[in-house]
Design a protein around this motif. Structure first.
Motif, PDB file in Angstrom:
ATOM      1  N   ASN A   1       0.853  -1.189   0.000  1.00 38.50           N
ATOM      2  CA  ASN A   1       0.000   0.000   0.000  1.00 38.50           C
ATOM      3  C   ASN A   1       0.885   1.232   0.000  1.00 38.50           C
ATOM      4  N   LYS A   2       0.779   2.027  -1.046  1.00 41.16           N
ATOM      5  CA  LYS A   2       1.653   3.177  -1.219  1.00 41.16           C
ATOM      6  C   LYS A   2       0.830   4.439  -1.493  1.00 41.16           C
ATOM      7  N   ILE A   3       1.388   5.559  -1.110  1.00 45.76           N
ATOM      8  CA  ILE A   3       0.855   6.861  -1.510  1.00 45.76           C
ATOM      9  C   ILE A   3       1.880   7.434  -2.474  1.00 45.76           C
ATOM     10  N   LEU A   4       1.443   7.731  -3.684  1.00 42.31           N
ATOM     11  CA  LEU A   4       2.327   8.263  -4.713  1.00 42.31           C
ATOM     12  C   LEU A   4       2.043   9.745  -4.929  1.00 42.31           C
ATOM     13  N   ARG A   5       3.096  10.517  -5.132  1.00 45.51           N
ATOM     14  CA  ARG A   5       2.944  11.906  -5.572  1.00 45.51           C
ATOM     15  C   ARG A   5       3.398  11.952  -7.027  1.00 45.51           C
ATOM     16  N   ILE A   6       2.493  12.379  -7.880  1.00 44.18           N
ATOM     17  CA  ILE A   6       2.760  12.473  -9.315  1.00 44.18           C
ATOM     18  C   ILE A   6       2.793  13.956  -9.664  1.00 44.18           C
ATOM     19  N   SER A   7       3.849  14.404 -10.297  1.00 45.62           N
ATOM     20  CA  SER A   7       3.925  15.801 -10.710  1.00 45.62           C
ATOM     21  C   SER A   7       4.204  15.879 -12.205  1.00 45.62           C
TER      22      SER A   7
END
Length: 105
Positions: free
Chosen positions: A85-91
Motif C-alpha cells: 500500500n503506497k501513496i504516490l505523488r505524481i507531478s
C-alpha cells in the motif's frame, strides 16, 4: 487536493506543473505490468519485478513514467516504500490526464 510545487533555480523560483497524490496497491511478482483504476479512486498496479532490493519500486517508477510520458523523477513514493500500500505523488501531469491515460480504451 492539488498542490503547486515551487522549483528554485539559480535565476529564482519557478512554478512547476501541479502535482497530486494518489493511493495505490502494488502487487510485485505479477505476470505483466498493468494498472487498474479502482471504484474508490485508488489504483491497483501489478509489477513484474519482485519486492527484493527495491526492484519493484524502481520498476513501478519506470512503468508509470512510460505510460504517463513523464520523467521518473516526477513519481515519488511518499508513503509505503516497503509496503504494497503506497501513496504516490505524481507531478508534471494533471490528475484528469493521469486518469485518462490509465483508463481502459
Amino acid at each position: 487536493f492539488i498542490a503547486v510545487r515551487l522549483n528554485y533555480k539559480a535565476d529564482g523560483p519557478s512554478i512547476m506543473p501541479e502535482s497530486f497524490t494518489i493511493a495505490s496497491k502494488v502487487k510485485p511478482g505479477a505476470g505483466k505490468n498493468s494498472i487498474f483504476l479502482e471504484e474508490n479512486g485508488s489504483i491497483k498496479i501489478h509489477i513484474r519485478a519482485h519486492a527484493h532490493d527495491n526492484e519493484a519500486n524502481c520498476e513501478l517508477r519506470r512503468f508509470l513514467s512510460k505510460i504517463l510520458r513523464i520523467p521518473q523523477s516526477s513519481i515519488e513514493i511518499i508513503c509505503g516504500e516497503k509496503s504494497r500500500n503506497k501513496i504516490l505523488r505524481i507531478s508534471g501531469i494533471k490528475k484528469e490526464d493521469f486518469i485518462s491515460k490509465i483508463s481502459p480504451k
